[in-house]
Motif scaffolding. Sequence first.
Motif, mmCIF file in Angstrom:
data_model
loop_
_atom_site.group_PDB
_atom_site.id
_atom_site.type_symbol
_atom_site.label_atom_id
_atom_site.label_comp_id
_atom_site.label_asym_id
_atom_site.label_seq_id
_atom_site.Cartn_x
_atom_site.Cartn_y
_atom_site.Cartn_z
ATOM 1 N N PHE A 56 0.822 -1.207 0.000
ATOM 2 C CA PHE A 56 0.000 0.000 0.000
ATOM 3 C C PHE A 56 0.861 1.265 0.000
ATOM 4 C CE2 PHE A 56 -2.330 -3.330 2.205
ATOM 5 C CZ PHE A 56 -3.559 -3.305 1.562
ATOM 6 N N HIS A 57 0.274 2.360 -0.435
ATOM 7 C CA HIS A 57 0.855 3.692 -0.274
ATOM 8 C C HIS A 57 -0.281 4.704 -0.259
ATOM 9 C CE1 HIS A 57 0.206 4.955 -4.431
ATOM 10 N NE2 HIS A 57 0.817 3.870 -4.865
ATOM 11 N N GLU A 58 0.045 5.930 0.091
ATOM 12 C CA GLU A 58 -0.961 6.987 0.136
ATOM 13 C C GLU A 58 -1.124 7.651 -1.218
ATOM 14 O OE1 GLU A 58 -1.452 9.150 4.343
ATOM 15 O OE2 GLU A 58 0.432 9.627 3.321
ATOM 16 N N VAL A 59 -2.321 8.167 -1.457
ATOM 17 C CA VAL A 59 -2.574 9.056 -2.592
ATOM 18 C C VAL A 59 -3.165 10.350 -2.051
ATOM 19 C CG1 VAL A 59 -2.897 7.243 -4.330
ATOM 20 C CG2 VAL A 59 -4.885 8.110 -3.092
ATOM 21 N N GLU A 60 -2.857 11.431 -2.747
ATOM 22 C CA GLU A 60 -3.468 12.729 -2.460
ATOM 23 C C GLU A 60 -4.568 12.948 -3.482
ATOM 24 O OE1 GLU A 60 -1.119 16.219 -1.870
ATOM 25 O OE2 GLU A 60 0.548 15.022 -1.091
ATOM 26 N N ILE A 61 -5.758 13.217 -3.004
ATOM 27 C CA ILE A 61 -6.895 13.477 -3.882
ATOM 28 C C ILE A 61 -6.866 14.961 -4.271
ATOM 29 C CG2 ILE A 61 -9.404 13.465 -4.073
ATOM 30 C CD1 ILE A 61 -9.354 11.130 -1.990
ATOM 31 N N VAL A 62 -6.958 15.231 -5.550
ATOM 32 C CA VAL A 62 -6.876 16.607 -6.055
ATOM 33 C C VAL A 62 -8.181 17.344 -5.743
ATOM 34 C CG1 VAL A 62 -6.582 18.028 -8.125
ATOM 35 C CG2 VAL A 62 -5.263 15.903 -7.871
ATOM 36 N N PRO A 63 -8.093 18.467 -5.025
ATOM 37 C CA PRO A 63 -9.301 19.247 -4.708
ATOM 38 C C PRO A 63 -10.022 19.707 -5.978
ATOM 39 C CG PRO A 63 -7.413 20.033 -3.437
ATOM 40 C CD PRO A 63 -6.882 19.058 -4.463
ATOM 41 N N GLY A 64 -11.346 19.729 -5.902
ATOM 42 C CA GLY A 64 -12.163 20.216 -7.007
ATOM 43 C C GLY A 64 -12.482 19.181 -8.068
ATOM 44 N N THR A 65 -11.912 17.983 -7.963
ATOM 45 C CA THR A 65 -12.188 16.933 -8.943
ATOM 46 C C THR A 65 -13.431 16.147 -8.541
ATOM 47 O OG1 THR A 65 -10.793 15.326 -7.772
ATOM 48 C CG2 THR A 65 -9.720 16.678 -9.496
ATOM 49 N N ARG A 66 -13.918 15.349 -9.439
ATOM 50 C CA ARG A 66 -15.082 14.490 -9.144
ATOM 51 C C ARG A 66 -14.745 13.514 -8.014
ATOM 52 N NH1 ARG A 66 -19.452 13.345 -7.583
ATOM 53 N NH2 ARG A 66 -20.686 11.680 -8.453
ATOM 54 N N LEU A 67 -13.520 12.986 -8.012
ATOM 55 C CA LEU A 67 -13.101 12.074 -6.940
ATOM 56 C C LEU A 67 -13.144 12.792 -5.592
ATOM 57 C CD1 LEU A 67 -12.074 9.203 -6.331
ATOM 58 C CD2 LEU A 67 -9.746 10.067 -6.652
ATOM 59 N N ALA A 68 -12.700 14.044 -5.549
ATOM 60 C CA ALA A 68 -12.754 14.829 -4.315
ATOM 61 C C ALA A 68 -14.199 15.058 -3.872
ATOM 62 C CB ALA A 68 -12.033 16.163 -4.506
ATOM 63 N N GLN A 69 -15.110 15.233 -4.827
ATOM 64 C CA GLN A 69 -16.520 15.411 -4.498
ATOM 65 C C GLN A 69 -17.101 14.135 -3.895
ATOM 66 O OE1 GLN A 69 -18.466 16.676 -8.094
ATOM 67 N NE2 GLN A 69 -17.289 18.574 -8.211
#
Length: 135
Positions: A56-69
Amino acid sequence: LAVVEAFEQAGKPIFGVCRGLQLINVAFGGSLYQDIETQHPGAQQHRNAVTYDQHFHEVEIVPGTRLAQMYPQQSRAVVNSIHHQGIKNLAPGFEIEAWSHPDGVPEAIRRHAHSGRGYIAATQWHPEFFKPGAS
């Protein structure tokens, strides 16, 4: 590639997983690192043959994207990582929705919603490997 092209031409939704993300990126004009650990400066280990889907590793979710929503209170997540190839140059018309942390390799992409074309999204991790209740 032929299936991706046929679905895209028919306007059908496409969701890629792992190699599917890589294939989608190449099919639409992007490029790949053939081996992240040797070609991307500062890369962390993205594949471990011994632990396989338990790596495993971490991911940063990009603000303002559909994934962030979809995950409004979560800026980072832990994902499985079983790949040695990854996006080098993103295909035109796509956006990055998550980056591996801390080395910055794209881990989730989506075609721009304003493109007027069919839905295409992909993750580098395998969501189907997660057990219910796992984060």
